[in-house]
Design an enzyme around this catalytic site. Sequence first.
Site, PDB file in Angstrom:
ATOM      1  N   GLY A 131      -2.906  47.808 138.980  1.00 32.13           N
ATOM      2  CA  GLY A 131      -1.998  48.337 139.237  1.00 32.13           C
ATOM      3  C   GLY A 131      -0.825  47.368 138.556  1.00 32.13           C
ATOM      4  CB  SER A 132       3.051  47.636 139.001  1.00 39.13           C
ATOM      5  OG  SER A 132       2.779  48.665 137.615  1.00 39.13           O
TER       6      SER A 132
END
Lengths: 621, 382
Positions: free
Chosen positions: A319-320
């Site tokens: 993810g981020s």
Amino acid sequence: MRQRDTGRYKAFSRRAFLLGGGKLALMSTLVGRMYYLQVVEADQYAMLADENRINIRLLAPPRGRILDRFGNEVASNRQNYQVVLIPEQTNGVGQTLDKLATLVPVDEDDYTRVLRDVKRKRSFVPIPVVEHLSWDEFARVNANIPDLPGVQLEVGETRDYPFGENLAHIVGYVGAVSEKDLTDDPLLELPGFRIGKSGVERIYDLDLRGKAGNSRVEVNAYGRVIRELTRKDGQPGNDLVLTIDVSLQEYVTKRLADESAAVTVMDIHTGDVLAMASTPAFDPNAFNVGLSHAYWKELNTNKKKPLISKTIAGQYPPGSTFKMIVALAAMEAGVAGPDYKVHCNGRHKVGNHTFHCWKRGGHGWVDMVQSIQKSCDVYFYDIARKTGINRIAAMAERFGLGAPTGIDLPNERAGLVPTKEWKQALRGSPWQQGDTVNIGIGQGYLLLTPLQMAVMAARIANGGFAVTPRLTRRIDEEVKPAESMNLSTAAMKVVKRGMDNVVNHRRGTAYAARIKEEDMAMAGKTGSVQVRRISKAERRTRVRKNEEKPWEERDHAMFVAYAPLDAPRYAISVVVEHGGGGSKAAAPIARDVLIETQKRDPARQEPISTSQFQGLRKREG
Amino acid sequence: MSSLGDREVRLTIGQKLWDINWGLVLLLTIVASVGFIMLYSVANGSLDPWARVQMIRFAAGIVLMFFVALIDIRVWMRYSYLIYGIGLLLLVGVEFKGTVGMGAQRWIDLGFFRLQPSEVVKIALVLALARYFHGRQLEDVSRPHYLLVPLLLVAVPVVLVLRQPDLGTAILLALGSGALFLLAGVRLWMFGAVLAAIVAAVPLAWQFLRPYQQDRILTFLNPERDPLGAGYHIMQSKIAFGAGGITGKGYMLGTQSHLNFLPEKQTDFIFTMLAEEFGLVGGLALLGIYLLILAYGYAIAFRSRNQFGRLVALGISTTFFLYVFINIAMVMGLVPVVGVPLPMISFGGTAMMALLIGYGLVISVFIHRDVEIPRRSGGGLP
């Protein structure tokens, strides 16, 4: 008359000599045979006679202990109090068992097993009745020994893991030797011998095992031991020192409570893993003393998978938390500098597909630092496309992603950093722009283990040095300074600034989880990974909040961080499966663990000297 | 017909005692003592359960031997056929009332004594054959119709013993009798013919052997055939011999024997134990003593002035020799295991009694060496 008898006498004499000669000849064959057996072949038969009577019994050496970095025992050998029974000395096996049952727990299975063994084995062979007795039980039987003919008490050794579930995935456990474990080490054929089956117990099994001793005993034709001839004690296994701080480890496990999560804390300079927890775990002691069916079933059906060490064998899209890598790749490629700005209106079109930012209305104009601070997806869609997948992948690989970190544990997984070639070869379809866009925000085909995320954070924190994680400390080892990854200092500064802002800027995604004590402040990056794609229908109406979804459909929460801000020493990765948003579920855990870590400050404490321990060899394969 | 010599008409008890071969008695006692020593070792240094009983039997046997020795040889000749008849009756009796031991009917329990009729028959057969051949002229011995009776004398007990079944004793009886036929002067070609006939009959006889007997022979021919079963005994016995080496492992220190790898060591395999504990030296010493005992038999036979005495002395000696040879050859793996004891040493009552009675007869032959018995005489006293 006389004449005639004289004739007979002569005939008799001739025949008598003939017979006597025959007898002498036969006697000579006896002498010849005796000479052959007792002189010519004597050595061979003497050897066979010794083979008959001498049995070599192996003596199992004590297994080496496993200690944490400060010398606390995390795996040791405990005395195993056992009751055995010698059938020929009892006044009836059943009666003896009945008496025993009044003193210590003897269940029905024990009864049937003992009675079966009595039938199968010779009456002088000791048969184990019960083991793992408490001291009280042991003492009770001992006091009653005069009334229990044929009953003997024995003290064996068994492995003990005083920290139980806390270190289950690191230390592992020992278990019975299986067919495929057999090597030429005779110890492995010893009944009841245990070898490392998982974790450090397995990977350093040869060192911990030691060398067999032996006892030569004289036995009779029925196998009864008459006496011991010689005895050579074995060489005990080497002790092993972990890099783990067991107090910190305990804190982490406790902090994770019932979450299905993975946390790794490491020293960004030495690579020492100070705590590494995967929850839920299992009790390694149960594996050693014999697993109950119910417990085994529980472990196997639990959807939080307690048997799997998520830190090294769990693979998640980061993810981020991956955005730093994309930013560094973009800056190194020169497609976007620190001042590069993108206008985010919440949407990003690639062909006829629209990619959304997590923030519905968009972030407006954002630069590089802000993009990290606010975790703006549109910004990263944009720079990822400009950088291209292969340059992003190359940067990821420089950070040790997509390959096993080489930590000293079995079953570590490599994760996956996709490239164009990879997709063509494995999926059979060409790489799409959309694929790159997904990688830009750490989703799509990308997979990392939580340990790799921690390594990534550590390499950012230490200013771009390729530190590798380790779990054990070797003899008088000089810590080799990690090699530089040749990253631009300016670019690193931007990324670190972004991570600082994530936590410490009022508008940062993890501001709520900041560390308020200034000298312990951390920098980090949140991540939330969709487990299920958000449908168009949902987008039109309303995206469900995580709390409204069933557990299995909630987002994975991610957080990577380091601390202290000014002179970083510790890096951490937190993955909470189906925990929801990274800022809400993962960042507070990282905050608490980093505070505890810095309070204890294990990296700056004098560890136990390893000079007293032998060098370590890794088990092959 | 009554021209008897002068010296032998009547011997006083004193003269007879003086004439006993004390040297032979000493040799027999030495051999028996070796037996006691070995039986003491078999019991791991205890007189019980074997050595003490064996001593008592020997003492009783020696008394019996003197008793037999002092009786006039002519009396023994007169009752030869009667004794043979009693022996046969006992053998038949064992068929019906015998006690089964080791899978064969071999003894009759008399309460105080377990009588093995086959041992009695060994002596009785020598007596009967000696008496028969004593009465035949040398020229007649080989004539078929004169051979029919002695062949029957041999065949009946051999068949009865085989039915028990006791192959070892049957072979012993047949070979011992063969020796008497040879000494009596039966033509040598006849022995050749019989030998050829036996070789031809082997495949047929094989059918009549019990499975365990077939097994023993097959195992003898190839001991590795069954190293844990029948071949085990012979293998362990050979190992014990080799382990003993030249000087042995020392009294009561034989590992093969004392750790029970060696089977039946108080009976059939006692020589193995001796060889393990006293080595080649001990084994040869015992063989030497046996040889001296045999030499006594020859010396006595040559001194006897009657054919009956000569045949009895060598007949008994030959039986004794066959015991020694078959037992020792068997434990060294030279012949199949047939269950023949080592004379005077193996634990066992009847065998020892029979041998001592036998040597009583040999001594009687010596004491009455100058008695001339007419060929046609029934052996009656003057």
